[in-house]
Design a protein around this motif. Structure first.
Motif: not given
Ligand SMILES: [Fe+2]
Length: 320
Positions: A80, A153-155, A172, A175, A179, A259, A263-264
């Protein structure tokens, strides 16, 4: 390679000229700047004291700032974020800020201060003194590397997730907010999640969230090297949106980089630990405020007693 050279030239400020220029820019030693440093214990929670040795005379020699490595190998964030990106981003850009700051502060009043105090002092009410950009970029990058981990990542979970739900409505929506902040920061800068503690006003900067609500999470973005320390917020997470952070991996697609980061790569464990420290700091400062108020009240009530004593004496004298 041409692009990298251009990026390096554009993002690494030239060394600041002469220490004497800085000394004159600061004026008499710290007069007028001490106020911007806040209360004596302000930022004590995150200060990393520097090692200083006293010379034969009155001045000290302090250790130079060092380039701190990320808490993982340079290839650990692949695929990533590539090893090549870290070699340039950490090995060239971050190193450049460290080298430049050491040159800028040598022999000046800033030489004995912590990195955080240099940032606060040189922000100078938004009229930045030359070392600000390098000092803040060192702090920002140390914080950025520690905001990520391999397999991130994850929550989030626990209290961090509860506060995110409380302050943004849902994970959400948080995020979406961060973002958006990262994507819309025009040019170079940073997107942040921060804990806004219990002081609305700071002396050296305009609070970007001047609402009545404190002790809450906020998303903010900042240009160039600026970070939330100058608003007296406690940073919890940051995304570097300078092009040097993503150009080698995804060229101009900043949205893809954001992203991957969210996410990662993001380390929610690091963010949770920082939240604990920020909350403890807010409590400590509240107690400090209370103590200060009590002391002021005691001082003013002492003054009233003295006045009564004088009046009584005056009455006795009249009686005689
Ligand atoms: Fe960067």
């Amino acid at each position: 390679m041409v692009i990298l050279a251009v990026l390096a030239a554009a993002t690494t400020p030239p060394p600041f000229a002469a220490p004497n220029s800085l000394t004159s820019a600061l004026g008499p030693p710290w007069k007028g700047l001490t106020g911007s440093l806040g209360s004596p214990s302000s930022l004590q929670w995150l200060k990393k004291q520097r090692q200083c040795k006293r010379k034969a005379g009155t001045s000290s020699i302090c250790a130079k700032f060092e380039l701190k490595p990320p808490p993982y190998p340079l290839d650990a964030l692949e695929p990533h974020m590539s090893k090549e990106t870290l070699e340039y981003h950490w090995g060239k850009h971050h190193r450049g800020y460290v080298d430049n700051l050491n040159k800028q502060i040598e022999g000046t009043e800033l030489d004995e201060l912590s990195l955080e105090d240099i940032i606060l002092a040189t922000h100078n009410n938004g009229d930045l003194l030359p070392p600000f950009n390098n000092a803040a970029q060192i702090w920002n990058h140390d914080f950025f590397w520690e905001s990520m981990k391999p397999g991130g990542g994850g929550r989030p979970s626990g209290e961090l997730l509860e506060l995110i739900n409380r302050d943004f409505g849902s994970f959400e929506r948080f995020i979406d907010d961060i973002r958006l902040a990262a994507a819309t920061q025009f040019g170079s800068g940073w997107a942040w999640l921060a804990y806004k503690a219990n002081r609305l006003d700071v002396e050296n900067a305009v609070n970007p969230n001047p609402t009545d609500e404190d002790k809450r999470l906020v998303v903010v973005k900042s240009p160039n090297a600026v970070n939330p320390l100058i608003w007296d917020y406690s940073p919890l997470l940051t995304i570097d949106v300078w092009e040097h952070a993503y150009y080698l991996d995804v060229q101009n697609r900043r949205a893809d980089y954001i992203t991957f980061f969210l996410e990662k790569l993001v380390s929610w464990e690091a963010v949770s630990s920082r939240l604990e420290i920020a909350k403890a700091r807010a409590v400590e400062r509240e107690e400090e405020e209370e103590r200060r108020k009590r002391e002021e009240e005691e001082k003013s009530s002492d003054g009233e007693v003295a006045e009564i004593y004088v009046d009584n004496k005056s009455d006795d004298s009249e009686a005689e």
